[in-house]
Design an enzyme around this catalytic site. Sequence first.
Site, PDB file in Angstrom:
ATOM      1  N   LYS A   1      -7.095  -8.689   2.989  1.00 16.47           N
ATOM      2  CA  LYS A   1      -9.068  -8.776   3.348  1.00 16.47           C
ATOM      3  C   LYS A   1      -8.467  -7.250   3.672  1.00 16.47           C
ATOM      4  O   LYS A   1      -9.267  -5.771   3.217  1.00 16.47           O
ATOM      5  CB  LYS A   1      -8.790  -9.093   5.090  1.00 16.47           C
ATOM      6  CG  LYS A   1     -10.210  -8.743   6.100  1.00 16.47           C
ATOM      7  CD  LYS A   1     -10.737 -10.379   6.236  1.00 16.47           C
ATOM      8  CE  LYS A   1     -12.133 -10.347   6.521  1.00 16.47           C
ATOM      9  NZ  LYS A   1     -11.944 -10.804   7.978  1.00 16.47           N
TER      10      LYS A   1
ATOM     11  N   TYR B   1      -0.659   1.609   9.776  1.00  7.60           N
ATOM     12  CA  TYR B   1      -1.304   1.296   8.684  1.00  7.60           C
ATOM     13  C   TYR B   1      -2.951   1.704   8.950  1.00  7.60           C
ATOM     14  O   TYR B   1      -3.711   1.947   8.528  1.00  7.60           O
ATOM     15  CB  TYR B   1      -1.614  -0.131   8.896  1.00  7.60           C
ATOM     16  CG  TYR B   1      -2.263  -1.552   8.124  1.00  7.60           C
ATOM     17  CD1 TYR B   1      -1.573  -1.798   6.562  1.00  7.60           C
ATOM     18  CD2 TYR B   1      -3.980  -1.761   8.703  1.00  7.60           C
ATOM     19  CE1 TYR B   1      -2.825  -1.780   6.432  1.00  7.60           C
ATOM     20  CE2 TYR B   1      -4.463  -1.704   7.772  1.00  7.60           C
ATOM     21  CZ  TYR B   1      -4.183  -2.203   7.011  1.00  7.60           C
ATOM     22  OH  TYR B   1      -4.313  -3.155   5.512  1.00  7.60           O
TER      23      TYR B   1
ATOM     24  N   TRP C   1       0.689  -0.887   0.008  1.00 10.65           N
ATOM     25  CA  TRP C   1      -0.197   0.393  -0.271  1.00 10.65           C
ATOM     26  C   TRP C   1       0.945   1.059  -0.055  1.00 10.65           C
ATOM     27  O   TRP C   1       0.565   2.031  -0.902  1.00 10.65           O
ATOM     28  CB  TRP C   1      -0.588   0.163   1.371  1.00 10.65           C
ATOM     29  CG  TRP C   1      -2.266   0.516   1.262  1.00 10.65           C
ATOM     30  CD1 TRP C   1      -2.660   1.639   0.226  1.00 10.65           C
ATOM     31  CD2 TRP C   1      -3.035   0.377   2.437  1.00 10.65           C
ATOM     32  NE1 TRP C   1      -3.747   2.209   0.826  1.00 10.65           N
ATOM     33  CE2 TRP C   1      -3.484   2.420   1.816  1.00 10.65           C
ATOM     34  CE3 TRP C   1      -3.043   1.096   3.710  1.00 10.65           C
ATOM     35  CZ2 TRP C   1      -5.384   2.280   2.892  1.00 10.65           C
ATOM     36  CZ3 TRP C   1      -3.979   0.789   4.955  1.00 10.65           C
ATOM     37  CH2 TRP C   1      -4.558   2.037   4.509  1.00 10.65           C
TER      38      TRP C   1
ATOM     39  N   HIS D   1      13.167  -4.189   3.584  1.00 10.39           N
ATOM     40  CA  HIS D   1      12.658  -4.088   5.017  1.00 10.39           C
ATOM     41  C   HIS D   1      13.530  -4.492   6.143  1.00 10.39           C
ATOM     42  O   HIS D   1      13.447  -5.865   7.587  1.00 10.39           O
ATOM     43  CB  HIS D   1      11.658  -6.137   4.642  1.00 10.39           C
ATOM     44  CG  HIS D   1      10.653  -6.608   4.388  1.00 10.39           C
ATOM     45  ND1 HIS D   1       9.572  -5.316   4.272  1.00 10.39           N
ATOM     46  CD2 HIS D   1      10.303  -7.111   3.301  1.00 10.39           C
ATOM     47  CE1 HIS D   1       8.623  -6.156   3.993  1.00 10.39           C
ATOM     48  NE2 HIS D   1       9.001  -7.235   2.931  1.00 10.39           N
TER      49      HIS D   1
END
Length: 300
Positions: A257, A190, A47, A102
């Site tokens: 999801k 988030y 995102w 990461h």
Amino acid sequence: AFHSMYLFQEFWCPSTLIEGVKIFHKQFQAKESDIFVASFPKSGTTWLKAITFAIVNRQSFSSIDNHPLLTSNPHQLIPFIEIMCRDDADWPSTEPRVFGTHTPLPSLPNSIMECNCKIIYICRNPFDIFVSAWIFFDNIKQESLTPLKIEEAFEMYCNGIIEFGPWWSHMVGYWKESLAKPDKVLFLKYEDLKDDANFQVKRIAEFLGFPFTQEEENNQVIESISKLCSFEEMKNLEVNKSGLLFPSVENKSFFRKGESRDWVNYFSPSMTEKLSQIMEEKFGESEMTTGRIKQYLFAI
Ligand code: A3P
């Protein structure tokens, strides 16, 4: 199933990435204009990459109809630097160069810490990260590995054993740096992006030095970027419904999801208690007791 991993500089590095991580750490030369989208896996990397790409390249793609995000997975537009370092891949030739990583903050190359390049970090509630990771790694399992039961994966997670874990030191490392150097590291959540994407898109653009003009604001450019990058839009694109990002990783596995608090559907009361305790231990006792990270991470 989890990959085989090495303990490298106090974090668990997947064996498939160790070579790239080492080259990145030792040899990478950052430029002042570089931007790093940093995250713990499953925190919203995909995102934030989409949003960052859309912000910094908006002059080149003023028409949304032919936007590259409609035909490329965000990880193709902003590749993981650990993989680029390993594969001798094509490096971006235009500036700003934008990379995903990461790698925990202490293992970033010195050149990143010493120059004025920018880091945007996305953090997510550790309960949701666990569920997202357990399902993701189960999907990309190699045939030779037996899937882990949720209890087994949870036990490892509680011991910090997960790709790029422990998750607590990953979060704390970037959090502290964002407090010490607010112009260098932007610490995003988030859950905040879910609450008000427009506000965060504006904030990210300002932080990166690409603020929206009044005219852009009037023309609803911020809203159109949020919409283009929203879960509903991205998940339904053909490119993200099919195809492979890496040999064993489907594009669609990055869009499951896209909600907060899905963990309530997976956690038993004893798991909830255990993870809450670990968070109290890892975040509560430090000098961050009064800091916002505690409020955030405990506000589950
Ligand atoms: P869930 O598994 O909870 O759905 P990463 O990109 O770091 O691998 O994180 C993946 C998680 O972010 C997944 O969470 C995925 O569904 C969610 N995600 C991906 N794209 C998103 C978007 N545009 N908006 C919100 N969530 C998104």
